[in-house]
Scaffold this active site. Structure first.
Site, PDB file in Angstrom:
ATOM      1  N   THR A 103       0.845  -1.184   0.000  1.00  0.00           N
ATOM      2  CA  THR A 103       0.000   0.000   0.000  1.00  0.00           C
ATOM      3  C   THR A 103       0.882   1.237   0.000  1.00  0.00           C
ATOM      4  OG1 THR A 103      -1.996   1.007   0.937  1.00  0.00           O
ATOM      5  CG2 THR A 103      -0.277   0.353   2.494  1.00  0.00           C
ATOM      6  N   HIS A 105       1.330   5.292   1.376  1.00  0.00           N
ATOM      7  CA  HIS A 105       0.970   6.376   2.292  1.00  0.00           C
ATOM      8  C   HIS A 105       1.603   7.662   1.780  1.00  0.00           C
ATOM      9  CE1 HIS A 105      -0.549   3.373   4.943  1.00  0.00           C
ATOM     10  NE2 HIS A 105       0.625   2.969   5.392  1.00  0.00           N
ATOM     11  N   CYS A 202      -2.682  -3.137  -2.777  1.00  0.00           N
ATOM     12  CA  CYS A 202      -3.161  -4.282  -1.999  1.00  0.00           C
ATOM     13  C   CYS A 202      -3.163  -5.574  -2.813  1.00  0.00           C
ATOM     14  CB  CYS A 202      -4.552  -4.013  -1.420  1.00  0.00           C
ATOM     15  SG  CYS A 202      -4.601  -2.565  -0.350  1.00  0.00           S
TER      16      CYS A 202
END
Length: 245
Positions: A103, A105, A202
């Site tokens: 993922t 960020h 993901c």
């Protein structure tokens, strides 16, 4: 008595020190639980000895600079950008100890790390994950955005019933040890979605990603979203939230 949870608003902070902070807080709770068990104190019983009283949980809210994190069950091949391209864009990369796959960020994203002693709530990691999702779903609803779940896929989705047109607005991945959690959720608010092109988000390559700003057609007040998330989490978990730093 409601479980006590300390709230920490960290602003924008690099990934590594926040990861270390989570580890320290988690281990402090685990060690307190071990000491209480040796003393024969039940999971929800208080103690006259402050060193053996119920451990207090934590909730961290943070916005990270650009970083990719790969869960322990993830596939490194889901990072499609080269190391040189990541360096060029200033994107860090960390394999870490949460569940889930790869993922992203970055700026414009609300990242939440609940470090909770689930023995004081319920020992059900699936229910814990659904409650995190529910808080995000309710927050989206506050902005007139209908969000929901897709069976078998962790996270929060827009147009979940439209197959490949479904778009993920929030990703989740947690670690749990002795019923103490760490890691948590990443909720896209004003996120630059182009950074998701560096990965297969993901590990799911047949659906897209979105942000609250994209769904609403305007920039989102991130402080307002944080406050709404805190309210929904408090309602769902029924905790006593204590403002920290």
């Amino acid at each position: 008595m409601k479980p006590r949870v300390h709230f920490h608003s960290l602003g924008r902070a690099s990934y590594t020190p926040v990861w270390k902070q989570q580890e320290v807080l988690m281990q402090a709770i685990v060690q307190r639980k071990i000491a209480r068990k040796k003393a024969g104190i039940s999971e929800r019983e208080g103690s006259e000895d402050p060193a053996l009283d119920l451990p207090e949980s934590h909730l961290l809210f943070v916005e990270h600079p650009h970083v990719l994190t790969l869960g322990k069950s993830g596939d490194p091949e889901n990072v499609v950008a080269s190391p040189e391209r990541l360096d060029e864009l200033g994107v860090e990369y960390f394999p870490i100890n949460r569940g889930g796959d790869i993922t992203y960020h970055g700026p414009g994203q609300l990242v939440g790390y609940p470090i909770l002693d689930l023995d004081q709530f319920y020992t059900d990691i699936g229910r814990f994950m659904r409650m995190l999702e529910e808080a995000i779903i309710r927050t989206c609803a506050d902005y007139g955005v209908l969000a929901s779940r897709i069976e078998g896929l962790t996270g929060v989705w827009i147009d979940a019933d439209r197959g490949m047109d479904a778009r993920k607005i929030a990703a989740l991945g947690v670690k749990c040890s002795r019923w103490v959690t760490m890691h948590g959720f990443a909720f896209n608010l004003n996120t630059d979605l182009d950074f998701f092109k560096l990965i297969v988000p993901c590990g799911i390559d047949d659906r897209g990603v979105t942000s609250l700003a994209q769904e609403c057609g305007k920039e989102i007040n991130q402080m307002e979203v944080s406050e709404r998330m805190i309210g929904h989490l408090t309602e769902l978990f029924d905790w006593n939230l204590i403002s920290g730093d």
